[in-house]
Motif scaffolding. Structure first.
Motif, mmCIF file in Angstrom:
data_model
loop_
_atom_site.group_PDB
_atom_site.id
_atom_site.type_symbol
_atom_site.label_atom_id
_atom_site.label_comp_id
_atom_site.label_asym_id
_atom_site.label_seq_id
_atom_site.Cartn_x
_atom_site.Cartn_y
_atom_site.Cartn_z
ATOM 1 N N ARG A 28 0.700 -1.049 -0.103
ATOM 2 C CA ARG A 28 0.008 0.050 -0.054
ATOM 3 C C ARG A 28 1.036 1.412 0.140
ATOM 4 O O ARG A 28 2.037 1.455 0.309
ATOM 5 C CB ARG A 28 -0.852 -0.027 1.464
ATOM 6 C CG ARG A 28 -1.995 0.963 1.250
ATOM 7 C CD ARG A 28 -2.678 1.094 2.705
ATOM 8 N NE ARG A 28 -1.488 2.229 3.468
ATOM 9 C CZ ARG A 28 -1.541 3.532 3.407
ATOM 10 N NH1 ARG A 28 -1.895 4.373 2.819
ATOM 11 N NH2 ARG A 28 0.030 3.650 4.076
ATOM 12 N N SER B 227 0.525 5.696 0.042
ATOM 13 C CA SER B 227 0.144 7.114 -0.415
ATOM 14 C C SER B 227 0.316 7.912 -1.096
ATOM 15 O O SER B 227 1.549 8.008 -1.091
ATOM 16 C CB SER B 227 0.297 7.763 1.048
ATOM 17 O OG SER B 227 -0.527 6.710 2.333
ATOM 18 N N ARG C 24 0.515 11.508 -2.817
ATOM 19 C CA ARG C 24 0.478 12.706 -2.806
ATOM 20 C C ARG C 24 0.273 13.449 -3.923
ATOM 21 O O ARG C 24 0.427 15.330 -3.862
ATOM 22 C CB ARG C 24 1.614 13.393 -1.647
ATOM 23 C CG ARG C 24 1.614 12.398 -0.489
ATOM 24 C CD ARG C 24 0.652 13.373 0.854
ATOM 25 N NE ARG C 24 0.642 13.013 2.071
ATOM 26 C CZ ARG C 24 0.435 11.717 2.300
ATOM 27 N NH1 ARG C 24 -1.039 11.262 1.771
ATOM 28 N NH2 ARG C 24 0.218 11.361 3.864
ATOM 29 N N ASN D 276 -3.988 19.191 -0.292
ATOM 30 C CA ASN D 276 -4.553 17.782 0.747
ATOM 31 C C ASN D 276 -6.693 17.755 0.789
ATOM 32 O O ASN D 276 -7.400 17.039 -0.117
ATOM 33 C CB ASN D 276 -5.254 17.814 2.547
ATOM 34 C CG ASN D 276 -3.752 16.671 3.200
ATOM 35 O OD1 ASN D 276 -3.882 15.722 3.011
ATOM 36 N ND2 ASN D 276 -2.639 17.628 3.583
#
Length: 133
Positions: free
Chosen positions: A14, A16, A18, A126
């Motif tokens: 996995r 993340s 950005r 974000n």
């Protein structure tokens, strides 16, 4: 045992993301497949308290614009609708781990701890979904 190994492999791989490439559209069928798979995620007491909203195109852009407006209006310190993080009374080791993760993540983005402007810019990304389409 074989299924547990497969799950462990998926968890280890996995990542993340950005930053996304907005020129690459995500097919609606893929979005539906992911949401259907996510519906099997566990929740405390099987309450499944989530609501999913999928936005793209003009709706996504309008949402990003609205959040930017709120951020620029100085409303980031308004009380949240719900608590994202445990209270400050949480176990000290949890808080220390959370702070270390934040420092490490900002360092990976080249953001100095004392650079409030760069930290706000990173936070803003974000709310722009890291440029996801």
């Amino acid at each position: 045992v074989r299924a547990a190994g497969a799950v462990a492999e998926v968890v280890r791989k996995r990542i993340s993301v950005r930053q996304f490439d907005r020129s690459r559209e995500v097919p609606l069928a893929t979005v539906r497949e992911l949401l259907e798979a996510a519906s099997f995620a566990p929740s405390g007491g099987n309450t499944q308290p989530w609501h999913c909203y999928v936005v793209a195109g003009d709706a996504r852009n309008a949402l990003v614009d609205k959040v930017r407006e709120v951020m620029e209006g100085g409303h980031l310190n308004d009380p949240p609708e719900f608590s994202i993080y445990p209270s400050s009374k949480a176990a000290p080791e949890y808080l220390a781990r959370r702070r270390k993760l934040a420092r490490d993540m900002y360092a990976l983005m080249g953001v100095e701890r004392d650079d409030q402007g760069a930290r706000m810019e990173a936070m803003r990304k974000n709310f722009e979904f890291f440029d996801a389409p």
